[in-house]
Design an enzyme around this catalytic site. Structure first.
Site, PDB file in Angstrom:
ATOM      1  CB  SER A 101      -0.835   0.373   1.530  1.00  0.00           C
ATOM      2  OG  SER A 101      -2.017   0.896   1.319  1.00  0.00           O
ATOM      3  CG  ASP A 197      -7.269  -2.744  -2.313  1.00  0.00           C
ATOM      4  OD1 ASP A 197      -7.450  -2.634  -2.125  1.00  0.00           O
ATOM      5  OD2 ASP A 197      -5.710  -3.304  -2.638  1.00  0.00           O
ATOM      6  CG  HIS A 227      -5.629  -2.963   0.794  1.00  0.00           C
ATOM      7  ND1 HIS A 227      -5.526  -1.764  -0.392  1.00  0.00           N
ATOM      8  CD2 HIS A 227      -5.378  -1.695   1.850  1.00  0.00           C
ATOM      9  CE1 HIS A 227      -4.336  -1.026   0.079  1.00  0.00           C
ATOM     10  NE2 HIS A 227      -4.443  -0.583   1.294  1.00  0.00           N
TER      11      HIS A 227
END
Length: 247
Positions: A101, A197, A227
C-alpha cells in the site's frame, strides 16, 4: 518474541526494527499507512526469510507501531526518509523492497532517489500518490475547508479508529508524487493487486504498470483478494514474486 531494536536517524527519529541475518539480496518490508511491522505479511515474510537463510528487515516508520513520534506529525517525506535511513544504515548491498500500500509509494520514491540500493521491487496493492489522487480528490468542499481551518480532517477506516488526515500530509504528498514524472527501475518488478480491494483500485495498479520503466515488469491480478492480501494463497504469491525478482 524478543522486543525490537532501535535505530536513530540523522533527523533524530528513533525507529523500531527487527533484522534477520542471512544471504543477499536482502528483503525489506515497507508497511502501509497507519500500519506496523507486526502485521501478517511482515511476520510471514520474516518466517520465510529465516527458513530460506535470507537477510530480512522490517521496521516501523516514525509515528507508527513501536517507533517514536506522533502519527499526526508525520508525512510521506518523513516516512520515506525513515525508510532510506534504515536501509542505508542497517542493510548491505542492494535490497528487494516489498512495499504494501503506502509502502509501495515509498518504495517508488526510494527507487528514484537511491537506485543503487534497489535489487528488485514487489508491490502489494501499491498506492502511489494516494494523498492527492484518492484523499484530496475525494474530499468535499466542506472537507477541504475544514482541513484549511483546523489542519486536520478524519476519514472513516475499516481497520479501527478514523484516519487523521493533516494539511501537512496533503501538502507534503504533493512534493513526493511519483506518477507525474518518469519512474525508472532497472530491476525486476512484480505488482500484486486484489480485485476485491476497496482501498486501492485496480486502475492504480494499471497506472503504475504503465508508468514504471523496467526491463522485467509484471502485474498479477488476484480475483477476490482484498487490500490485506494476507491469505495463505496471497502470501505464497508474495514469496513467489520475491523469488522471481531475485537475481
Amino acid at each position: 518474541m524478543a522486543g525490537p531494536s532501535y535505530f536513530e536517524t540523522g533527523a533524530g527519529r528513533r525507529l523500531a526494527y527487527h533484522r534477520t541475518d542471512g544471504a543477499g539480496p536482502g528483503v525489506v518490508f515497507l508497511g502501509g499507512f497507519m500500519s506496523d511491522m507486526e502485521g501478517t505479511k511482515a511476520l510471514a515474510l520474516e518466517d520465510w526469510a529465516r527458513e530460506a537463510g535470507r537477510a530480512f528487515l522490517r521496521f516501523d516508520y516514525s509515528g507508527h507501531g513501536q517507533s517514536d513520534g506522533a502519527f499526526t506529525e508525520g508525512c510521506i517525506g518523513d516516512w520515506a526518509a525513515d525508510a532510506r535511513a534504515v536501509i542505508e544504515g542497517l542493510t548491505e548491498g542492494p535490497q528487494i523492497l516489498v512495499g504494501s500500500s503506502m509502502g509501495g509509494w515509498i518504495s517508488a520514491i526510494l527507487a528514484r532517489d537511491i537506485p543503487e540500493k534497489l535489487a528488485g521491487f514487489v508491490g502489494i496493492a501499491a498506492a502511489p500518490d494516494f494523498t492527492e489522487d484518492s484523499m484530496w480528490a475525494g474530499f468535499s468542499a466542506e472537507d477541504r475547508a475544514r482541513l484549511e481551518a483546523d489542519g486536520v480532517v478524519y476519514l472513516p477506516s475499516d481497520y479501527g479508529d478514523p484516519y487523521p488526515i493533516t494539511r501537512r500530509l496533503i501538502e507534503d504528498g504533493r512534493q513526493n508524487l511519483v506518477l507525474r514524472a518518469p519512474l525508472a527501475m532497472d530491476v525486476p518488478v512484480r505488482l500484486l493487486q486484489g480485485t476485491a480491494d476497496e482501498d486501492v483500485a485496480r486502475e492504480v495498479a494499471l497506472a503504475l504498470l504503465d508508468h514504471i520503466d523496467a526491463p522485467d515488469l509484471r502485474l498479477t491480478l488476484v480475483k477476490g483478494a482484498d487490500h490485506r492480501f494476507s491469505t495463505p494463497e496471497c502470501l505464497a504469491l508474495v514469496i513467489a514474486a520475491i523469488d522471481e525478482v531475485t537475481r
